[in-house]
Design a protein around this motif. Structure first.
Motif, PDB file in Angstrom:
ATOM      1  N   GLU A  75      49.451  39.195  33.492  1.00  0.00           N
ATOM      2  CA  GLU A  75      50.888  39.153  33.769  1.00  0.00           C
ATOM      3  C   GLU A  75      51.197  39.086  35.266  1.00  0.00           C
ATOM      4  O   GLU A  75      52.184  38.492  35.673  1.00  0.00           O
ATOM      5  CB  GLU A  75      51.560  40.395  33.166  1.00  0.00           C
ATOM      6  CG  GLU A  75      51.464  40.468  31.652  1.00  0.00           C
ATOM      7  CD  GLU A  75      52.118  41.717  31.100  1.00  0.00           C
ATOM      8  OE1 GLU A  75      52.997  41.598  30.243  1.00  0.00           O
ATOM      9  OE2 GLU A  75      51.741  42.833  31.547  1.00  0.00           O
ATOM     10  N   LYS A  76      50.352  39.719  36.053  1.00  0.00           N
ATOM     11  CA  LYS A  76      50.577  39.757  37.498  1.00  0.00           C
ATOM     12  C   LYS A  76      49.236  39.619  38.191  1.00  0.00           C
ATOM     13  O   LYS A  76      48.274  40.313  37.837  1.00  0.00           O
ATOM     14  CB  LYS A  76      51.256  41.074  37.894  1.00  0.00           C
ATOM     15  CG  LYS A  76      51.499  41.226  39.381  1.00  0.00           C
ATOM     16  CD  LYS A  76      52.117  42.590  39.670  1.00  0.00           C
ATOM     17  CE  LYS A  76      52.333  42.788  41.172  1.00  0.00           C
ATOM     18  NZ  LYS A  76      52.880  44.133  41.466  1.00  0.00           N
ATOM     19  N   GLU A  78      48.157  39.274  42.210  1.00  0.00           N
ATOM     20  CA  GLU A  78      48.386  39.135  43.658  1.00  0.00           C
ATOM     21  C   GLU A  78      47.063  39.344  44.375  1.00  0.00           C
ATOM     22  O   GLU A  78      46.448  40.411  44.267  1.00  0.00           O
ATOM     23  CB  GLU A  78      49.421  40.140  44.138  1.00  0.00           C
ATOM     24  CG  GLU A  78      50.820  39.912  43.567  1.00  0.00           C
ATOM     25  CD  GLU A  78      51.818  40.918  44.098  1.00  0.00           C
ATOM     26  OE1 GLU A  78      51.406  41.838  44.854  1.00  0.00           O
ATOM     27  OE2 GLU A  78      53.006  40.821  43.741  1.00  0.00           O
ATOM     28  N   GLU A 163      50.900  35.841  45.157  1.00  0.00           N
ATOM     29  CA  GLU A 163      50.933  35.928  43.693  1.00  0.00           C
ATOM     30  C   GLU A 163      50.459  34.616  43.102  1.00  0.00           C
ATOM     31  O   GLU A 163      50.945  33.538  43.439  1.00  0.00           O
ATOM     32  CB  GLU A 163      52.340  36.231  43.198  1.00  0.00           C
ATOM     33  CG  GLU A 163      52.410  36.432  41.686  1.00  0.00           C
ATOM     34  CD  GLU A 163      53.761  36.921  41.238  1.00  0.00           C
ATOM     35  OE1 GLU A 163      53.942  37.045  40.009  1.00  0.00           O
ATOM     36  OE2 GLU A 163      54.620  37.178  42.091  1.00  0.00           O
ATOM     37  N   ALA A 169      53.747  34.391  33.359  1.00  0.00           N
ATOM     38  CA  ALA A 169      54.878  34.326  34.277  1.00  0.00           C
ATOM     39  C   ALA A 169      55.718  33.091  33.998  1.00  0.00           C
ATOM     40  O   ALA A 169      56.954  33.135  34.007  1.00  0.00           O
ATOM     41  CB  ALA A 169      54.371  34.306  35.723  1.00  0.00           C
TER      42      ALA A 169
END
Length: 676
Positions: A75-76, A78, A163, A169
């Protein structure tokens, strides 16, 4: 007695403890997640899973339209970037599945999933979840997720963290700008939190399960035992014992009142002996063990073999006899003693002497009673059997003069005995079928089962009309034609055999649907009855049911649920079931593995832990767990438009008759509430 009670208490406590542990974990599969530093520029996210016995977890990269595979969702990201696909470590099992028409891969006992990430920044932050599917032989869990979130430092010379684009996303951005109506309603969070339709009804369902049809089933078992006792009375070895019984009581008593009292005591003694036999079966198996016998393959194979032996005995190949010294010893003690003990021993003598004729009938009845799922069934069944068996002996002991008007034993008893042999042989196949389904041998698929039943009842018909003879008939000298009642029953048996013939091509054959293997085991099937849900949204379906004035059937299912497809193929294709689902109910199918994203993720709390509902399937899975206290699919619940249950729930069981009873119970309760 005390040790068996302690054993049952210990077993029950252990099962309750296991249930609590599984509920606390939320799944029979438990994963722990950790981060492993592989090098200065690489990390692994490791998911170690322990899988409960009997369950399995599907491998990654299973073809589309199959069960739920293990899948990594980022989901994320970075300062990191996923490297390669999710990898699995463990003993992979491969098996071709006929329902899905594909090669399935899965893991049992334990499995480890690893996803590698490359660090691309001075610092990194990665968040996501592992999604997996788990199934056993009777149901599947909804797609379950294991979340993770890690932060750390990368190489000092790396650029600032940025990101990375992820599929999740992009999907979230799409959902955010999607036109109204293309995603799930925006007020889903409030519906989950406050809606009356989501109010838990777990206790109400338990009340239906505990009350259910227990009294009806026990009454049925009592009547079934009574009919078996009447058949036992007509066996050849029983009738010669009646004059012996009359003589025994006439020698003992000159007082008529005392003779009647002793005769009643004699009848009660017979009942007590057989009821104790029923209790003995329960104590040997244990309360919980008795309930599991219906699906135990080894038990069903043993019962199959025993019933075949009994059938062959009834055909006259050999006689089942207890050692004569046992009978003589008990008989001598009965003659030597006085009072109640002698009467009880005389009743015990009757049981021993009649063993050769009554054992096959008792064996068949106890097999049925023990697999009924009711702990009291063996005792209640033997109560009915013993009442029917004791009745003529008690009456003849009370009124010896009746003996002169009693019909004489003869060839008709042998005809009944051989006919029951055919019936026992037919019923033995039912128990072999259970074992065949459990082990997946496919030696007794539906058409094979029906072919054998057709042959058995065709031969029974020929026997009853006098076209087939056994050695026992020849020994008794049977040149004369069969009596009219036998010929009429023979025609019924022949008609029954003809009735089953279309079943070889997929006809439902309603009269044998509770005994024959499920429809999905049949290779050649022309039956194309199909049931399609009218709604796939809980709220929309409930609103439609209220408008139409119909009860609701919720079908918790999944696109990748193997047993859901089996139920649809074996049970929903029956015309009676299809008629009720299409006309009497509003059918709502809720797919717990539906990947359509919600308009907005919903935060909920399950067993004290926060969970994020991201997809439509997540929402229906949460509905099933929070409202009904269940997780596995398939799972069927009948509801009124107010969201309250109308009957017991129903899970995976390929039994058309039981499923029809489940539907009818909900329909009757709905109509009863409407009339109040």
């Amino acid at each position: 007695m005390k040790s068996s009670v302690i054993k049952r208490m210990f077993t029950t406590s252990l099962m309750m403890l296991m249930a609590i542990m599984l509920w606390a974990q939320g799944s029979p599969v438990h994963f722990t997640v950790s981060q492993k530093q592989v090098s200065d520029t690489e990390i692994d996210v490791v998911f170690k899973g322990k899988i409960a016995k009997g369950w399995h977890v599907y491998a990654p990269n299973i073809p589309a339209d199959g069960p739920i595979p293990a899948t990594m969702h980022t989901e994320k990201a970075e300062g990191v970037k996923a490297v390669g696909k999710l990898k699995a470590q463990g003993r992979e099992i491969k098996e071709y599945d006929q329902i899905f028409g594909m090669q399935l891969r899965y893991y049992e006992n334990s499995v480890t999933f690893v996803q590698r990430y490359k660090i691309t920044g001075k610092t990194y932050s990665v968040k996501g979840y592992l999604e997996y599917g788990a199934c056993n032989d009777s149901g599947c869990m909804p797609p379950t997720s294991v979340e993770f979130s890690y932060k750390g430092n990368g190489p000092a010379d790396a650029p600032e963290a940025q990101e990375e684009a992820t599929e999740e996303a992009a999907a979230a951005d799409t959902a955010a700008v999607a036109p109204a109506g293309e995603a799930v309603e925006a007020d889903s969070a409030s519906v989950v939190a406050d809606g009356d339709l989501w109010k838990p009804v777990i206790n109400e369902l338990k009340a239906y399960q505990e009350g259910g049809n227990a009294s009806h089933s026990l009454f049925y078992i009592l009547i079934m035992g009574f009919v078996g006792g009447l058949l036992a009375v007509l066996m050849p070895c029983i009738w010669p014992i009646i004059p012996m019984t009359v003589s025994f009581f006439m020698k003992r008593n000159k007082d008529k009142k005392k003779g009647i009292r002793d005769a009643v005591t004699y009848g009660i003694s017979i009942i007590v002996i057989y009821v104790l036999l029923g209790f003995l079966i329960t104590l040997i198996s244990g309360g919980n063990g008795l309930n599991s016998l219906s699906t135990n393959a080894v038990f069903n194979i043993i019962i199959f073999l025993v019933l075949v032996v009994f059938a062959v005995s009834f055909f006259g190949w050999f006689e089942l006899e207890l050692p004569s010294k046992w009978t003589n010893s008990v008989d001598n003690k009965a003659s030597a003693t006085t009072g109640l003990v002698s009467i009880f021993l005389m009743a015990f003598t009757l049981v021993l002497v009649s063993f050769s004729c009554t054992a096959p009938i008792i064996g068949l009845l106890l097999a049925e009673f023990s697999t009924s799922g009711n702990i009291a069934a063996p005792a209640v069944g033997m109560l009915g059997f013993s009442i029917a068996l004791a009745l003529p002996f008690t009456l003849f002991a009370m009124f010896p003069a009746w003996l002169k008007s009693a019909p004489k034993s003869g060839s008709w008893m042998n005809t009944l005995k051989v006919s029951l042999g055919f019936v026992e042989l037919a019923f033995s196949l039912k128990f072999l079928s259970v074992a065949d389904l459990a082990y997946g041998w496919h030696i007794l698929d539906r058409e094979t089962f029906l072919a054998l039943w057709i042959a058995i009842f065709f031969l029974l018909g020929l026997y009853l009309i006098g076209k087939l003879k056994f050695q026992s008939d020849v020994m008794l000298g049977e040149p004369k034609p069969m009596p009219v009642p036998c010929v009429m029953l023979g025609l019924v048996s022949l008609a029954f055999a003809v009735y089953m013939i279309p079943g070889l091509w997929g006809a439902p054959c309603k009269a044998v649907s509770a005994f024959a293997p499920p429809m999905n085991t049949q290779d050649f099937n022309l039956n194309t009855n199909e049931v399609k849900p009218k709604y796939t949204s809980y709220e929309e379906g409930v609103a439609a049911a209220a408008a139409q004035g119909k009860p609701i059937l919720i079908d918790f299912t999944g696109f990748g649920c193997v047993n859901c497809r089996k139920m649809e193929a074996a049970v929903w294709t029956d015309p009676r079931v299809a008629d009720k689902l299409n006309n009497d109910y509003v059918l709502i199918s809720l797919y717990v593995d539906d990947k359509q994203p919600l308009a907005k993720p919903i935060e909920v709390t399950v067993n004290g832990q926060k969970r994020t509902l991201r997809t439509v399937g997540d929402k229906w899975s949460y509905l099933q767990q929070s409202k009904f206290g269940a997780l596995a699919q398939p799972y069927y619940v009948t509801l009124g438009p107010d969201g309250m249950p109308l009957s017991r729930p129903f899970s995976f069981k390929e039994d058309v008759s039981d499923y029809l009873n489940f539907l009818q119970e909900g329909l009757d309760n709905y109509r009863s509430k409407q009339n109040d």
